[in-house]
Design a protein around this motif. Sequence first.
Motif, mmCIF file in Angstrom:
data_model
loop_
_atom_site.group_PDB
_atom_site.id
_atom_site.type_symbol
_atom_site.label_atom_id
_atom_site.label_comp_id
_atom_site.label_asym_id
_atom_site.label_seq_id
_atom_site.Cartn_x
_atom_site.Cartn_y
_atom_site.Cartn_z
ATOM 1 N N LEU A 138 9.309 -9.362 10.532
ATOM 2 C CA LEU A 138 9.296 -9.181 9.075
ATOM 3 C C LEU A 138 8.054 -8.888 8.816
ATOM 4 O O LEU A 138 7.898 -7.675 7.656
ATOM 5 C CB LEU A 138 9.707 -10.481 8.388
ATOM 6 N N TRP A 139 7.092 -9.281 9.377
ATOM 7 C CA TRP A 139 5.590 -8.510 9.088
ATOM 8 C C TRP A 139 5.439 -7.237 9.564
ATOM 9 O O TRP A 139 5.087 -6.532 8.958
ATOM 10 C CB TRP A 139 4.585 -9.532 9.703
ATOM 11 N N ASN A 140 6.049 -7.166 10.720
ATOM 12 C CA ASN A 140 6.032 -5.556 11.338
ATOM 13 C C ASN A 140 6.699 -4.618 10.401
ATOM 14 O O ASN A 140 6.180 -3.318 10.400
ATOM 15 C CB ASN A 140 6.407 -5.512 12.801
ATOM 16 N N ASP A 141 7.679 -5.148 9.801
ATOM 17 C CA ASP A 141 8.605 -4.122 8.986
ATOM 18 C C ASP A 141 7.785 -3.588 7.732
ATOM 19 O O ASP A 141 7.892 -2.525 7.073
ATOM 20 C CB ASP A 141 9.761 -4.789 8.376
ATOM 21 N N LEU A 142 6.580 -4.438 7.535
ATOM 22 C CA LEU A 142 5.838 -4.043 6.270
ATOM 23 C C LEU A 142 5.218 -2.445 6.566
ATOM 24 O O LEU A 142 5.077 -1.777 5.803
ATOM 25 C CB LEU A 142 4.911 -4.892 5.714
ATOM 26 N N ASP A 143 4.647 -2.441 7.896
ATOM 27 C CA ASP A 143 4.127 -1.297 8.299
ATOM 28 C C ASP A 143 4.886 0.006 8.227
ATOM 29 O O ASP A 143 4.608 1.019 7.928
ATOM 30 C CB ASP A 143 3.353 -1.292 9.508
ATOM 31 N N ARG A 144 6.271 -0.376 8.654
ATOM 32 C CA ARG A 144 7.277 0.621 8.621
ATOM 33 C C ARG A 144 7.555 1.128 7.073
ATOM 34 O O ARG A 144 7.654 2.353 6.824
ATOM 35 C CB ARG A 144 8.575 0.106 9.037
ATOM 36 N N LEU A 145 7.618 0.215 6.150
ATOM 37 C CA LEU A 145 7.780 0.589 4.785
ATOM 38 C C LEU A 145 6.558 1.465 4.204
ATOM 39 O O LEU A 145 6.766 2.198 3.444
ATOM 40 C CB LEU A 145 8.051 -0.749 4.009
ATOM 41 N N ASP A 146 5.322 1.010 4.571
ATOM 42 C CA ASP A 146 4.231 1.754 4.408
ATOM 43 C C ASP A 146 4.325 3.276 4.633
ATOM 44 O O ASP A 146 3.891 4.143 3.997
ATOM 45 C CB ASP A 146 2.905 1.054 4.972
ATOM 46 N N ARG A 147 4.709 3.369 5.822
ATOM 47 C CA ARG A 147 4.658 4.752 6.278
ATOM 48 C C ARG A 147 5.818 5.450 5.695
ATOM 49 O O ARG A 147 5.689 6.696 5.270
ATOM 50 C CB ARG A 147 5.024 4.866 7.688
ATOM 51 N N GLN A 148 6.770 4.930 5.364
ATOM 52 C CA GLN A 148 8.071 5.654 4.586
ATOM 53 C C GLN A 148 7.463 5.936 3.255
ATOM 54 O O GLN A 148 7.743 7.073 2.683
ATOM 55 C CB GLN A 148 9.099 4.782 4.359
ATOM 56 N N ILE A 149 6.953 5.032 2.447
ATOM 57 C CA ILE A 149 6.434 5.318 1.306
ATOM 58 C C ILE A 149 5.297 6.507 1.239
ATOM 59 O O ILE A 149 4.945 7.037 0.309
ATOM 60 C CB ILE A 149 5.777 4.111 0.425
ATOM 61 N N ALA A 150 4.356 6.324 2.177
ATOM 62 C CA ALA A 150 3.256 7.424 2.438
ATOM 63 C C ALA A 150 4.082 8.921 2.561
ATOM 64 O O ALA A 150 3.553 9.821 2.140
ATOM 65 C CB ALA A 150 2.440 7.004 3.605
ATOM 66 N N ASP A 151 5.148 8.926 3.369
ATOM 67 C CA ASP A 151 5.868 10.294 3.808
ATOM 68 C C ASP A 151 6.382 10.434 2.453
ATOM 69 O O ASP A 151 6.391 11.797 1.978
ATOM 70 C CB ASP A 151 7.129 9.859 4.563
ATOM 71 N N ILE A 152 6.954 9.781 1.428
ATOM 72 C CA ILE A 152 7.460 10.331 0.245
ATOM 73 C C ILE A 152 6.263 10.934 -0.691
ATOM 74 O O ILE A 152 6.568 11.881 -1.411
ATOM 75 C CB ILE A 152 8.185 9.174 -0.603
ATOM 76 N N GLU A 153 5.173 10.124 -0.805
ATOM 77 C CA GLU A 153 4.098 10.425 -1.534
ATOM 78 C C GLU A 153 3.559 11.985 -1.094
ATOM 79 O O GLU A 153 3.147 12.707 -1.786
ATOM 80 C CB GLU A 153 3.007 9.670 -1.588
ATOM 81 N N ARG A 154 3.508 12.310 0.363
ATOM 82 C CA ARG A 154 3.224 13.507 0.894
ATOM 83 C C ARG A 154 4.089 14.625 0.492
ATOM 84 O O ARG A 154 3.610 15.430 0.327
ATOM 85 C CB ARG A 154 2.991 13.259 2.561
ATOM 86 N N ARG A 155 5.618 14.316 0.428
ATOM 87 C CA ARG A 155 6.611 15.322 -0.101
ATOM 88 C C ARG A 155 6.056 15.428 -1.398
ATOM 89 O O ARG A 155 6.191 16.870 -2.021
ATOM 90 C CB ARG A 155 7.709 14.806 0.251
#
Length: 339
Positions: free
Chosen positions: A182-199
């Motif tokens: 569950l804690w590691n999933d936070l990093d995955r969500l961070d990367r997905q949010i950063a990808d959307i912001e980059r687009r």
Amino acid sequence: MKYTTVGVDIAKNVFQLHWVDAGTGEIVNRQLKRAAFLEHFANREPCLIGMEACGGSQHWARRLVEMGHQVKLMPAKLVKAFNIGNKSDPADARAIWMATQMPTKPVAVKTETQQAVLALHRLRQQKVKFRTMQMNTLRGLLAEYGEAIAKSRAALDKAIPGVLARLSERLPAMLIDSLRELWNDLDRLDRQIADIERRLQTWMKEDRACRAIAAIPGVGLLTATATVATMGDAKAFRSGREFAAWLGLVPKQIGTGGKIQLLGISRRGDTYVRTLLIHGARSVLFHGKHGGTWAEQLQKRRPPNVAAVALANKMARTIWAILAHDRPYDPAYLTTRAA
């Protein structure tokens, strides 16, 4: 040219139409299947078509505009006021037909690109919500075993390795592994949010309107892209005041007998854009980047939240002026009014 007004209640498979025949005065209620909807309007003279702003309405509005029709999308709250009887498809279509003829501000018909930008905002908003939920879930589960962790993400990341190490000595490994996942999933969500912001950042660099309003203090990536995509055509609003009122950044008022009483902000319009503008204004006030005495004096005589909403109102008016008059942002610009 006078257009025939048609009220359309769209659905997944069956569409209900309501209009009055101009020649005979006959009230027409017609039900169409989804496949025959566009074919029906392809064979008609240009009409004023009213629809409720809901899922799928933007797609149908674009297709109908391509055929030469005028489309008016209206908020569901406005349409509901005209449905005075039992709810049914014919009653809904009649209510839409009646609301279409009212002098109200419609929802902008957006291009596919603008709608795609708003879709990215919704996806990002969902990811942020999931991330917050997972952080709260992790804190709640650990609190059941006597481990209290502060609310911030930095505090969680700093404390979780030691907490899991201590709990692994007395709790089953299956729970410790699940908490670590569950804690590691936070990093995955961070990367997905950063990808959307980059687009979104890529689209912002290509869009002239976004670059223009991004120069306003308090207007960043999210506010600029969401506002341009939500507004549509800035000239659809008569003034910056009307745009600010459309976003719900003005006070509600009640009046009778010539006396008017102002209340709190109306909170009408797009909640997401209004929230971004208020957060941006609050950041400007906190960091002192307003660059003028107006905001300073406002902070001295008004509560912080009132000052933030007032500055957000001013930011909305500035955004409208830049987009409607096609000029760059100038912090020293003074509005000139005719005598």
